[in-house]
Design a protein around this motif. Structure first.
Motif, mmCIF file in Angstrom:
data_model
loop_
_atom_site.group_PDB
_atom_site.id
_atom_site.type_symbol
_atom_site.label_atom_id
_atom_site.label_comp_id
_atom_site.label_asym_id
_atom_site.label_seq_id
_atom_site.Cartn_x
_atom_site.Cartn_y
_atom_site.Cartn_z
ATOM 1 N N ALA A 17 0.855 -1.188 0.000
ATOM 2 C CA ALA A 17 0.000 0.000 0.000
ATOM 3 C C ALA A 17 0.892 1.239 0.000
ATOM 4 O O ALA A 17 0.772 2.128 0.833
ATOM 5 C CB ALA A 17 -0.974 -0.010 1.182
ATOM 6 N N TYR A 74 -1.844 1.328 7.052
ATOM 7 C CA TYR A 74 -2.721 0.462 6.266
ATOM 8 C C TYR A 74 -3.070 -0.764 7.090
ATOM 9 O O TYR A 74 -2.202 -1.346 7.746
ATOM 10 C CB TYR A 74 -2.026 0.024 4.963
ATOM 11 C CG TYR A 74 -2.881 -0.905 4.140
ATOM 12 C CD1 TYR A 74 -3.945 -0.418 3.389
ATOM 13 C CD2 TYR A 74 -2.652 -2.272 4.146
ATOM 14 C CE1 TYR A 74 -4.752 -1.269 2.657
ATOM 15 C CE2 TYR A 74 -3.452 -3.127 3.405
ATOM 16 C CZ TYR A 74 -4.500 -2.624 2.666
ATOM 17 O OH TYR A 74 -5.305 -3.472 1.945
ATOM 18 N N THR A 93 0.585 1.233 12.098
ATOM 19 C CA THR A 93 -0.676 1.804 11.644
ATOM 20 C C THR A 93 -1.502 2.283 12.832
ATOM 21 O O THR A 93 -1.087 2.167 13.985
ATOM 22 C CB THR A 93 -1.464 0.822 10.749
ATOM 23 O OG1 THR A 93 -2.473 1.540 10.032
ATOM 24 C CG2 THR A 93 -2.066 -0.321 11.540
#
Length: 192
Positions: free
Chosen positions: A28, A89, A112
């Protein structure tokens, strides 16, 4: 050239995970701030993102795979990397594939948003927030050498009551190079 202020301090802290010549996966990757950093360090980088417009400028720096990893097949079946990097992500069904992508002797650097973020801003949906200890559980089978779960104040703010900042969970973990590696492998802990 990127400024280190643009790079995750967690990635910078575990610089041993990013040696020149090694392979890296930036999952990502978006517009590639970390991908660019890893490429500048001499790593052979693969970036995966669904936004082909964001990754187009990265084509000359790395192998770019355009894929919707949440609805399509895992595009890296059977591949492993010396460093697997995930920042900002979370898609829980992919956690086993992400962990399996760490090569023997390789690192997982994952960071994250965590539970609590919904009290101060976005993301606010539970689907995108790690629960306490969730990242540790996902890393079963890897040796965790660093883990944090808490509130990170914005630069310049020092109080947990600060207005800006984020709730974050992060891990630095290593897959044993071999079954014989044992408990005596030395992983240098960064100095503050």
């Amino acid at each position: 050239m990127l400024l280190t202020s643009d790079i995750s301090p967690w990635l910078l802290r575990w610089s041993a995970a990013a040696p020149a010549g090694a392979t890296a996966l930036d999952l990502a990757c978006g517009s590639g701030r970390h991908l660019r950093y890893l490429a500048e360090k001499g790593m052979r980088v693969t970036g995966v993102d669904r936004d082909s417009a964001a990754t187009a400028p990265l084509q000359a720096l790395a192998e770019i795979i355009t894929a919707d990893i949440e609805t399509g097949p895992w595009p890296l079946a059977g591949r492993q990397f010396d460093l697997v990097l995930v920042t900002n992500y979370l898609w829980r069904p992919l956690l086993p594939q992400i962990i399996a992508s760490v090569a023997p002797g390789g690192w997982l650097i994952y960071e994250t948003f965590a539970h609590g973020q919904q009290s101060i801003g976005r993301p606010a949906r539970a689907d995108f927030l790690l629960q306490p200890g969730e990242l540790l559980r996902a890393c079963a089978g890897l040796r965790v050498v660093g883990y944090e779960d808490g509130f990170e104040s914005a630069p310049g703010e020092i109080s947990p009551a600060a207005v800006n900042g984020r709730f974050v969970q992060r891990v630095a973990a290593v897959r044993a190079a071999s079954e014989d590696e044992g408990v005596f492998q030395r992983y240098a802990l960064p100095r503050p």
